[in-house]
Design a protein around this motif. Structure first.
Motif, mmCIF file in Angstrom:
data_model
loop_
_atom_site.group_PDB
_atom_site.id
_atom_site.type_symbol
_atom_site.label_atom_id
_atom_site.label_comp_id
_atom_site.label_asym_id
_atom_site.label_seq_id
_atom_site.Cartn_x
_atom_site.Cartn_y
_atom_site.Cartn_z
ATOM 1 N N ASP A 77 16.773 -14.292 -1.649
ATOM 2 C CA ASP A 77 16.400 -13.007 -0.947
ATOM 3 C C ASP A 77 17.430 -11.960 -1.188
ATOM 4 O O ASP A 77 16.913 -10.899 -1.377
ATOM 5 C CB ASP A 77 16.194 -13.239 0.500
ATOM 6 C CG ASP A 77 14.898 -14.319 0.403
ATOM 7 O OD1 ASP A 77 14.077 -14.280 -0.293
ATOM 8 O OD2 ASP A 77 14.718 -14.566 1.794
ATOM 9 N N SER A 134 -2.874 -10.498 0.279
ATOM 10 C CA SER A 134 -2.655 -11.554 1.301
ATOM 11 C C SER A 134 -2.645 -10.706 2.502
ATOM 12 O O SER A 134 -2.961 -9.522 2.666
ATOM 13 C CB SER A 134 -1.382 -12.439 1.375
ATOM 14 O OG SER A 134 -0.459 -11.671 1.186
ATOM 15 N N GLU A 140 2.726 -8.807 4.014
ATOM 16 C CA GLU A 140 3.731 -8.413 3.183
ATOM 17 C C GLU A 140 4.558 -9.321 2.661
ATOM 18 O O GLU A 140 5.025 -10.172 3.416
ATOM 19 C CB GLU A 140 4.190 -7.123 3.519
ATOM 20 C CG GLU A 140 3.308 -5.911 3.554
ATOM 21 C CD GLU A 140 3.960 -4.548 4.403
ATOM 22 O OE1 GLU A 140 5.203 -4.755 4.718
ATOM 23 O OE2 GLU A 140 3.353 -3.473 4.070
ATOM 24 N N GLY A 141 4.643 -9.481 1.241
ATOM 25 C CA GLY A 141 5.949 -10.390 0.981
ATOM 26 C C GLY A 141 7.260 -9.521 1.055
ATOM 27 O O GLY A 141 7.289 -8.522 1.077
ATOM 28 N N THR A 142 8.179 -10.605 0.919
ATOM 29 C CA THR A 142 9.800 -9.876 1.216
ATOM 30 C C THR A 142 10.719 -10.420 0.067
ATOM 31 O O THR A 142 11.712 -9.745 0.052
ATOM 32 C CB THR A 142 10.324 -10.503 2.618
ATOM 33 O OG1 THR A 142 10.031 -11.992 2.620
ATOM 34 C CG2 THR A 142 9.396 -9.744 3.762
ATOM 35 N N ALA A 143 10.228 -11.471 -0.693
ATOM 36 C CA ALA A 143 11.057 -12.020 -1.743
ATOM 37 C C ALA A 143 11.459 -10.787 -2.865
ATOM 38 O O ALA A 143 12.400 -10.651 -3.499
ATOM 39 C CB ALA A 143 10.403 -13.127 -2.356
ATOM 40 N N HIS A 182 10.939 -6.744 -2.965
ATOM 41 C CA HIS A 182 10.619 -5.613 -2.166
ATOM 42 C C HIS A 182 11.330 -4.444 -2.998
ATOM 43 O O HIS A 182 12.682 -4.458 -2.578
ATOM 44 C CB HIS A 182 10.867 -5.933 -0.771
ATOM 45 C CG HIS A 182 10.588 -4.782 0.101
ATOM 46 N ND1 HIS A 182 10.768 -4.723 1.236
ATOM 47 C CD2 HIS A 182 9.672 -3.702 0.122
ATOM 48 C CE1 HIS A 182 10.352 -3.786 2.070
ATOM 49 N NE2 HIS A 182 9.705 -2.911 0.866
ATOM 50 N N GLU A 193 0.132 -6.922 -3.656
ATOM 51 C CA GLU A 193 1.686 -6.892 -3.476
ATOM 52 C C GLU A 193 2.120 -5.478 -4.108
ATOM 53 O O GLU A 193 3.328 -5.137 -3.938
ATOM 54 C CB GLU A 193 2.151 -8.043 -4.609
ATOM 55 C CG GLU A 193 1.594 -8.077 -5.877
ATOM 56 C CD GLU A 193 1.736 -9.557 -6.457
ATOM 57 O OE1 GLU A 193 2.948 -9.843 -6.792
ATOM 58 O OE2 GLU A 193 0.754 -10.194 -6.566
ATOM 59 N N GLU A 228 5.954 -5.166 -2.656
ATOM 60 C CA GLU A 228 6.269 -6.147 -1.457
ATOM 61 C C GLU A 228 5.450 -7.548 -1.856
ATOM 62 O O GLU A 228 4.171 -7.689 -1.504
ATOM 63 C CB GLU A 228 5.903 -5.581 -0.279
ATOM 64 C CG GLU A 228 6.668 -4.288 0.253
ATOM 65 C CD GLU A 228 6.081 -3.314 1.298
ATOM 66 O OE1 GLU A 228 4.775 -3.783 1.510
ATOM 67 O OE2 GLU A 228 6.675 -2.702 1.940
ATOM 68 N N ALA A 229 6.357 -8.286 -2.424
ATOM 69 C CA ALA A 229 5.560 -9.531 -3.048
ATOM 70 C C ALA A 229 6.462 -10.890 -2.560
ATOM 71 O O ALA A 229 7.363 -10.861 -2.275
ATOM 72 C CB ALA A 229 5.655 -9.593 -4.326
ATOM 73 N N PRO A 230 5.825 -12.077 -2.578
ATOM 74 C CA PRO A 230 6.170 -13.106 -2.338
ATOM 75 C C PRO A 230 7.146 -13.765 -3.066
ATOM 76 O O PRO A 230 7.753 -14.839 -2.980
ATOM 77 C CB PRO A 230 5.068 -14.280 -1.814
ATOM 78 C CG PRO A 230 3.952 -13.636 -2.629
ATOM 79 C CD PRO A 230 4.200 -12.122 -2.955
ATOM 80 N N ALA A 231 7.021 -13.540 -4.349
ATOM 81 C CA ALA A 231 7.764 -13.965 -5.574
ATOM 82 C C ALA A 231 8.291 -12.947 -6.585
ATOM 83 O O ALA A 231 7.738 -11.798 -6.609
ATOM 84 C CB ALA A 231 6.966 -15.038 -6.286
#
Length: 252
Positions: free
Chosen positions: A67, A117, A120-123, A125, A156, A169-172
């Motif tokens: 992260d 989704s 928001e993703g955090t991985a 950003h 994302e 803002e994505a999870p990957a």
């Protein structure tokens, strides 16, 4: 008679004592075995807990390290070796500005190859800024591109307001291009057009990145942290102030 009775009682007492002693030895042995079993169980759980804690600690460290490497404004820390997505022709080729949100947000997200989704993703950003100038005048970029209100989901890649700030803002970890935003917006974007605005008859479409002219298909321009992208449409002689940067809010 009395003596015989006394001797018989003494014998019985001795047998009882021996039986009691045997039972006590058996009970003591069983108790010892139970204590040993408990000690073995405690040792096993203790070792398992230490190993488990170490494994969890290692996992947390790896996730934290991942992260930390992706939260900077340099494009989300996506691997340099990862391939850029290829532009996809999707959306209206006739719509004129000002452009509104599409009726089917999910279709644009799918066309862009993006995921949606409910959070928001955090991985991965970061933020990019987009300006569109037509005949020297700014065209508003609507809020909520990439957001499906009916499904209560968010892509994302999306916008929150009309400032032109694009939120990734994505999870990957992955890489993104400008064409994906226009897929979500429901507009064709290529080297010759934005929606229904087509180059020709004295009109041109020019892309700029951080104030410098960019050649090729603007849909293929990569989105990276704090990058300023401008699309300028109109006659070459039209006065258009092309920005070279954007004043992102603190923390963006």
């Amino acid at each position: 008679m009395a003596g015989k009775t006394s001797n018989s009682g003494s014998g019985d007492s001795g047998k009882a004592a021996r039986k009691q002693s045997a039972r006590e030895r058996v009970a003591a042995a069983r108790a010892a075995e139970q204590r040993a079993a408990r000690r073995r169980s405690l040792i096993t759980w203790g070792v398992s807990g230490i190993v488990g804690a170490a494994a969890i600690g290692g996992l947390v460290w790896r996730l934290s390290a991942s992260d930390d490497s992706g939260s900077s404004g340099n494009g989300g820390g996506a691997a340099a070796s990862a391939a850029l997505p290829k532009p996809v022709a999707y959306g209206s080729a006739t719509a004129l500005p000002p452009w509104q949100l599409p009726q089917d947000a999910a279709a644009g997200t799918r066309a862009a190859g993006l995921k949606a989704s409910d959070m928001e993703g955090t991985a991965n950003h970061f933020h990019t800024h987009l300006d569109i100038l037509v005949n020297g005048k700014p065209v508003p970029i609507p809020a909520n591109i990439g957001i499906d209100a009916a499904a209560q989901s968010m892509s994302e890649l999306h916008t929150h307001d009309t400032s032109g700030v694009l939120h990734i803002e994505a999870p990957a970890k992955r890489r993104y291009i400008l064409g994906q935003l226009f897929n979500e917006w429901g507009l064709q974007l290529n080297a010759q057009q934005i929606g229904g605005l087509k180059a020709g008859d004295g009109k041109t479409l020019t892309a700029y990145v951080d104030g410098k002219r960019a050649s090729g298909n603007p849909a293929a321009i990569e989105l990276t942290g704090h990058r300023e992208i401008a699309l300028v449409f109109g006659t070459p002689g039209a006065k258009a102030k092309v920005p070279s940067s954007y004043d992102f809010p603190s923390g963006d």
